[in-house]
Design a protein around this motif. Structure first.
Motif, PDB file in Angstrom:
ATOM      1  N   THR A 480      -7.237  -4.278  10.573  1.00 13.00           N
ATOM      2  CA  THR A 480      -8.678  -4.035  10.702  1.00 13.00           C
ATOM      3  C   THR A 480      -8.747  -3.651  12.123  1.00 13.00           C
ATOM      4  OG1 THR A 480      -9.036  -6.520  10.942  1.00 13.00           O
ATOM      5  CG2 THR A 480      -9.223  -5.521   8.743  1.00 13.00           C
ATOM      6  N   VAL A 481      -7.870  -4.412  13.100  1.00 12.02           N
ATOM      7  CA  VAL A 481      -7.991  -4.310  14.532  1.00 12.02           C
ATOM      8  C   VAL A 481      -6.793  -3.525  15.062  1.00 12.02           C
ATOM      9  CG1 VAL A 481      -7.897  -5.287  16.609  1.00 12.02           C
ATOM     10  CG2 VAL A 481      -9.510  -6.289  14.882  1.00 12.02           C
ATOM     11  N   HIS A 482      -5.582  -3.843  14.381  1.00  6.97           N
ATOM     12  CA  HIS A 482      -4.348  -3.351  14.884  1.00  6.97           C
ATOM     13  C   HIS A 482      -3.660  -2.153  13.969  1.00  6.97           C
ATOM     14  CE1 HIS A 482      -4.389  -5.834  18.465  1.00  6.97           C
ATOM     15  NE2 HIS A 482      -4.826  -6.880  17.577  1.00  6.97           N
ATOM     16  N   SER A 483      -4.420  -1.221  13.453  1.00  5.68           N
ATOM     17  CA  SER A 483      -3.612  -0.225  12.621  1.00  5.68           C
ATOM     18  C   SER A 483      -2.567   0.175  13.390  1.00  5.68           C
ATOM     19  CB  SER A 483      -4.696   0.791  12.315  1.00  5.68           C
ATOM     20  OG  SER A 483      -5.081   1.555  13.612  1.00  5.68           O
ATOM     21  N   ASP A 484      -2.398   0.681  14.526  1.00  4.96           N
ATOM     22  CA  ASP A 484      -1.191   0.800  15.192  1.00  4.96           C
ATOM     23  C   ASP A 484      -0.030  -0.174  14.576  1.00  4.96           C
ATOM     24  OD1 ASP A 484      -2.406  -1.012  16.935  1.00  4.96           O
ATOM     25  OD2 ASP A 484      -0.940  -0.626  18.486  1.00  4.96           O
ATOM     26  N   VAL A 485      -0.056  -1.027  14.795  1.00  5.26           N
ATOM     27  CA  VAL A 485       0.982  -2.050  14.337  1.00  5.26           C
ATOM     28  C   VAL A 485       1.412  -1.945  12.845  1.00  5.26           C
ATOM     29  CG1 VAL A 485       1.598  -4.663  14.247  1.00  5.26           C
ATOM     30  CG2 VAL A 485       0.472  -3.635  16.165  1.00  5.26           C
ATOM     31  N   ILE A 486       0.596  -1.311  12.204  1.00  2.00           N
ATOM     32  CA  ILE A 486       0.810  -1.579  10.756  1.00  2.00           C
ATOM     33  C   ILE A 486       1.219  -0.135  10.343  1.00  2.00           C
ATOM     34  CG2 ILE A 486      -0.266  -1.728   8.443  1.00  2.00           C
ATOM     35  CD1 ILE A 486       0.031  -4.302  10.071  1.00  2.00           C
ATOM     36  N   GLU A 487       0.742   1.131  10.968  1.00  2.00           N
ATOM     37  CA  GLU A 487       0.896   2.247  10.872  1.00  2.00           C
ATOM     38  C   GLU A 487       2.621   2.744  10.394  1.00  2.00           C
ATOM     39  OE1 GLU A 487       2.503   6.345  11.769  1.00  2.00           O
ATOM     40  OE2 GLU A 487       2.756   4.490  12.975  1.00  2.00           O
ATOM     41  N   PRO A 488       3.473   2.131  11.158  1.00  2.36           N
ATOM     42  CA  PRO A 488       4.814   2.234  10.755  1.00  2.36           C
ATOM     43  C   PRO A 488       5.369   1.727   9.516  1.00  2.36           C
ATOM     44  CG  PRO A 488       4.518   1.438  12.983  1.00  2.36           C
ATOM     45  CD  PRO A 488       3.433   1.181  12.523  1.00  2.36           C
ATOM     46  N   HIS A 489       4.528   1.074   8.967  1.00  2.00           N
ATOM     47  CA  HIS A 489       4.974   0.495   7.469  1.00  2.00           C
ATOM     48  C   HIS A 489       4.167   0.880   6.193  1.00  2.00           C
ATOM     49  CE1 HIS A 489       7.052  -2.500  10.033  1.00  2.00           C
ATOM     50  NE2 HIS A 489       5.965  -2.734  10.585  1.00  2.00           N
ATOM     51  N   VAL A 490       3.492   2.026   6.538  1.00  2.93           N
ATOM     52  CA  VAL A 490       2.790   2.845   5.502  1.00  2.93           C
ATOM     53  C   VAL A 490       3.740   2.810   4.073  1.00  2.93           C
ATOM     54  CG1 VAL A 490       1.735   5.050   4.899  1.00  2.93           C
ATOM     55  CG2 VAL A 490       1.078   3.905   6.762  1.00  2.93           C
ATOM     56  N   ASP A 491       4.807   3.556   4.464  1.00  2.16           N
ATOM     57  CA  ASP A 491       5.481   3.738   3.185  1.00  2.16           C
ATOM     58  C   ASP A 491       5.811   2.455   2.468  1.00  2.16           C
ATOM     59  OD1 ASP A 491       5.811   6.318   4.008  1.00  2.16           O
ATOM     60  OD2 ASP A 491       7.866   6.145   4.888  1.00  2.16           O
ATOM     61  N   ALA A 492       6.260   1.387   3.109  1.00  2.00           N
ATOM     62  CA  ALA A 492       6.338   0.136   2.496  1.00  2.00           C
ATOM     63  C   ALA A 492       5.030  -0.349   1.628  1.00  2.00           C
ATOM     64  CB  ALA A 492       6.818  -0.994   3.466  1.00  2.00           C
ATOM     65  N   ILE A 493       4.078  -0.387   2.258  1.00  2.00           N
ATOM     66  CA  ILE A 493       2.843  -0.882   1.569  1.00  2.00           C
ATOM     67  C   ILE A 493       2.378   0.406   0.446  1.00  2.00           C
ATOM     68  CG2 ILE A 493       0.375  -0.926   1.962  1.00  2.00           C
ATOM     69  CD1 ILE A 493       0.971  -1.767   4.973  1.00  2.00           C
ATOM     70  N   ALA A 494       2.545   1.561   0.667  1.00  2.00           N
ATOM     71  CA  ALA A 494       2.099   2.374  -0.408  1.00  2.00           C
ATOM     72  C   ALA A 494       3.051   2.383  -1.755  1.00  2.00           C
ATOM     73  CB  ALA A 494       2.553   3.969   0.018  1.00  2.00           C
ATOM     74  N   GLY A 495       3.900   1.386  -1.521  1.00  3.26           N
ATOM     75  CA  GLY A 495       4.882   1.241  -2.763  1.00  3.26           C
ATOM     76  C   GLY A 495       4.191   0.242  -3.774  1.00  3.26           C
ATOM     77  N   LEU A 496       2.989  -0.352  -3.261  1.00  2.00           N
ATOM     78  CA  LEU A 496       2.439  -1.436  -4.037  1.00  2.00           C
ATOM     79  C   LEU A 496       1.027  -0.711  -4.579  1.00  2.00           C
ATOM     80  CD1 LEU A 496       2.779  -4.663  -1.882  1.00  2.00           C
ATOM     81  CD2 LEU A 496       4.154  -4.109  -4.079  1.00  2.00           C
ATOM     82  N   LEU A 497       0.816   0.568  -4.536  1.00  2.00           N
ATOM     83  CA  LEU A 497      -0.336   1.094  -4.989  1.00  2.00           C
ATOM     84  C   LEU A 497      -0.364   1.214  -6.353  1.00  2.00           C
ATOM     85  CD1 LEU A 497      -1.070   4.063  -2.375  1.00  2.00           C
ATOM     86  CD2 LEU A 497      -2.110   2.013  -2.510  1.00  2.00           C
ATOM     87  N   SER A 498       0.988   1.238  -7.123  1.00  5.42           N
ATOM     88  CA  SER A 498       1.330   1.345  -8.340  1.00  5.42           C
ATOM     89  C   SER A 498       1.451   0.013  -8.955  1.00  5.42           C
ATOM     90  CB  SER A 498       2.091   2.501  -8.699  1.00  5.42           C
ATOM     91  OG  SER A 498       3.438   2.009  -8.154  1.00  5.42           O
ATOM     92  N   SER A 499       1.564  -0.904  -8.248  1.00  8.93           N
ATOM     93  CA  SER A 499       1.798  -2.288  -8.938  1.00  8.93           C
ATOM     94  C   SER A 499       0.888  -2.941 -10.009  1.00  8.93           C
ATOM     95  CB  SER A 499       1.496  -3.302  -7.648  1.00  8.93           C
ATOM     96  OG  SER A 499       1.988  -4.743  -8.225  1.00  8.93           O
ATOM     97  N   ASP A 500       1.635  -3.481 -10.942  1.00  6.08           N
ATOM     98  CA  ASP A 500       0.834  -3.997 -12.349  1.00  6.08           C
ATOM     99  C   ASP A 500      -0.086  -4.959 -11.702  1.00  6.08           C
ATOM    100  OD1 ASP A 500       2.182  -2.323 -13.839  1.00  6.08           O
ATOM    101  OD2 ASP A 500       3.919  -3.833 -14.282  1.00  6.08           O
ATOM    102  N   ASP A 501       0.201  -5.789 -10.568  1.00 10.60           N
ATOM    103  CA  ASP A 501      -1.035  -6.724 -10.037  1.00 10.60           C
ATOM    104  C   ASP A 501      -1.897  -6.117  -9.376  1.00 10.60           C
ATOM    105  OD1 ASP A 501      -1.892  -8.576  -8.238  1.00 10.60           O
ATOM    106  OD2 ASP A 501      -0.306 -10.049  -9.098  1.00 10.60           O
ATOM    107  N   GLU A 502      -3.255  -6.469  -9.848  1.00 11.81           N
ATOM    108  CA  GLU A 502      -4.250  -5.803  -9.146  1.00 11.81           C
ATOM    109  C   GLU A 502      -4.564  -6.403  -7.756  1.00 11.81           C
ATOM    110  OE1 GLU A 502      -7.886  -8.832 -10.975  1.00 11.81           O
ATOM    111  OE2 GLU A 502      -7.677  -6.841 -11.897  1.00 11.81           O
ATOM    112  N   TYR A 503      -4.275  -7.495  -7.519  1.00 13.23           N
ATOM    113  CA  TYR A 503      -4.492  -8.123  -6.171  1.00 13.23           C
ATOM    114  C   TYR A 503      -3.536  -7.078  -5.326  1.00 13.23           C
ATOM    115  CZ  TYR A 503      -7.046 -11.634  -8.437  1.00 13.23           C
ATOM    116  OH  TYR A 503      -8.257 -12.332  -9.068  1.00 13.23           O
TER     117      TYR A 503
END
Length: 588
Positions: A480-503
């Motif tokens: 929310t404030v430091h997108s620059d810190v999270i941007e290098p990890h987009v690929d790892a995060i995107a892997g959860l878009l298809s998770s069976d877990d809604e959360y």
């Protein structure tokens, strides 16, 4: 409803049989006036006035068309011309209640030949009532007795080992068991403190047997073949039936503790408390051992111990770990019962014994669940306990609860929470609680714990789904404030878009939406995945997908977003889809 017809003489205790039991007049009155049953006097009519119940004249009066047939005119001496005999009286009564469940006559005369009526002599009726055979809901029903004379709640004649095993499983809270069995041709009935199937004997080729722990702790457990068992009763003997005779309070406390270890449901808690609440503290340690065993199975029954435990912990407690263990069990039952002891328990967070510290920390967790205000001042102590392997899990859990209500108070503990999160030698639970605690702090203070983002990203592959969810939620809050810190990890995060877990999908889509606002090119490769999320079951996932697509500015997404803006069932999703269309078409 039942219908009762009572004789008076040699039946009711106003004129009882000289040598046999009689029905108490109070029973007749209560049956007539305190139950749904119908009650009549059919013998000596003095009973009608004594019990305030209808007599023969009243019964005939309820058949007005038959008055002359049964009574006729009243004579000068006060008697009627005619009077129905006993059996006729019963027929008249039955005619008044054709829908009754049963008809019961109690009379010293034998009326068993009257169709539809169950006849009892008074001396048979009284024990039948007490056994519950007439109506088990009546207040005079006594608890059934097993052969040994102890009240029994249930009994079984086992068909086989499986049948007995199921029955025992349903009666795990029985104080004891009475077993009638054949022993070399001799029938025995014996009281046991515990009975259980020996698992290895339930194989088809094996002879099934039960393990029975005798009432006396001095005797070893015995094995009885299921085929030799005639009956098993769950019984409620007094606790003394299991204890040796002794005047020594320490020996008595030790015997009760041993009994509690075998069967905590056989223990009278008040007797344990009496051993604890003594000027002489000699039996205290053994009494605490007994109470701990009972509290593990019956925490609600141990709440009267709270004031005594408080007094012990404020003084020189013989075994603070066990005292705190009991409070932990009670707190698990109802945290409100131990909230008043928060200050006393807090003093044990810094005890020299690591087991005591761990148990105190567990109690604090129960208290904070119920009243977070009580734990705010304990944050520094809990933060220190995060480094104590015996207490880490409980401390992290307590901080996760406090962070929910008081993230600012928990913020100073962020560095050590980060150490727990990144310590892969710990189990899932303490790391789960730590990510929850730190995530709640980061939700309010996004710049907290930026130095552990890389380590948190590794948890996205954790086997524990809740740990993965907390990790991606943490990353989303940082973004929310430091997108620059999270941007290098987009690929790892995107892997959860298809998770069976809604959360997981909610948090992952939120994180990508926040990164997409500042770094759309880094997220653009997942446009198709985000488009597929427009059909997700959860409205927050669909909302986050609209946010991300709006920031990405891909014109090919507009037609999909238009459909969502019109057809989605949720207002928030429709509004965010409309926003995304405007942003794509008109630009930021």
């Amino acid at each position: 409803m039942l219908v009762f017809a009572f004789d008076r003489d040699w039946t009711v205790d106003v004129n009882p049989h000289p040598n046999k039991a009689a029905v108490p007049l109070g029973w007749v009155r209560e049956l007539a006036h305190e139950t749904e049953h119908a009650v009549y006097a059919i013998g000596n009519q003095d009973l009608a006035s004594e019990a305030a119940i209808p007599g023969v004249v009243d019964i005939v009066g309820m058949h007005p068309d038959d008055w002359d047939r049964w009574l006729g005119d009243k004579q000068a001496d006060g008697y009627y011309e005619r009077f129905p005999d006993r059996r006729e009286r019963l027929e008249l009564i039955a005619d008044l209640h054709p829908e009754a469940d049963d008809y019961v006559v109690v009379d010293d005369l034998d009326l068993s030949d009257v169709d539809g009526w169950d006849h009892y002599h008074a001396w048979d009726f009284v024990p039948a009532i007490e056994r519950g055979e007439v109506d088990p809901s009546l207040p005079w029903v006594r608890e059934p007795l097993a052969d040994g004379g102890y009240p029994s709640s249930a009994g079984i004649v086992p068909v086989d080992a499986s049948d007995l095993d199921d029955w025992l499983e349903d009666r795990r809270d029985a104080p004891g068991f009475e077993v009638r069995y054949a022993d070399d041709g001799t029938e025995r009935t014996e009281l046991f403190r515990d009975v259980s199937i020996i698992r290895g004997t339930m194989r088809p080729a094996a002879a099934s047997a039960v393990r029975c722990q005798p009432a006396s702790a001095d005797r070893d457990a015995v094995s009885i073949a299921v085929d030799d068992i005639e009956q098993v009763n769950a019984v409620k003997p007094p606790m003394d039936a299991f204890l040796p005779e002794t005047d020594d309070p320490v020996e008595r406390a030790a015997a009760i503790a041993d009994l509690a270890a075998d069967n905590p449901f056989a223990v009278d808690v008040s007797r344990v408390l009496a051993l604890l609440d003594r000027e002489d503290d000699a039996p205290q340690a053994e009494a605490l051992r007994a109470l701990e065993e009972v509290a593990s199975a019956r925490p609600g029954d141990c709440t009267p111990a709270v004031p005594i435990l408080r007094s012990l912990l404020e003084g020189d407690c013989a075994d603070p770990e066990r005292a705190l263990s009991v409070l932990d069990a009670i707190g698990g039952w109802d945290g409100r019962d131990i909230v008043p002891l928060a200050g006393v328990i807090e003093t044990y967070l810094t005890a020299a014994d690591p087991s005591v510290r761990a148990q105190a920390t567990a109690c604090i967790g129960k208290i904070v669940e119920e009243d977070p205000d009580e734990g705010v001042g304990m944050v520094p102590a809990l933060a220190m306990l995060l480094k104590d392997r015996d207490a880490t899990a409980h401390a992290a859990y307590g901080l996760s609860l406090l962070a929910k209500e008081f993230p600012e108070a928990v913020k100073p503990a962020a560095p050590v929470l980060g150490e727990v999160i990144t310590d892969d030698t710990l189990g899932a639970n303490p790391r789960l609680s730590a990510t929850a605690a730190l995530g709640r702090v980061v939700g309010e203070y996004p710049s907290t714990a930026l130095d552990i983002v890389d380590d948190v990203v590794t948890l996205l592959n954790a086997e524990n789904p809740k740990l993965r969810n907390n990790a991606v939620g943490f990353l989303s809050d940082v973004a929310t404030v430091h997108s620059d810190v999270i941007e290098p990890h987009v690929d790892a995060i995107a892997g959860l878009l298809s998770s069976d877990d809604e959360y997981a999908r909610i948090n992952a889509s939120a994180a990508l939406a926040r990164v997409a606002e500042d770094y759309p090119d880094s997220v653009a490769g997942y446009t198709d995945d985000l488009l597929s999320l427009l059909d997700d079951d959860h409205h927050l996932v669909r909302t986050n997908a609209c946010w991300a697509l709006g920031y990405l500015g891909d014109s090919e997404a507009v037609e999909f977003l238009r459909e969502v803006a019109v057809d989605d069932e949720h207002d928030e999703v429709r509004n965010r889809a409309s926003w995304a269309i405007t942003r794509i078409e008109d630009g930021p």
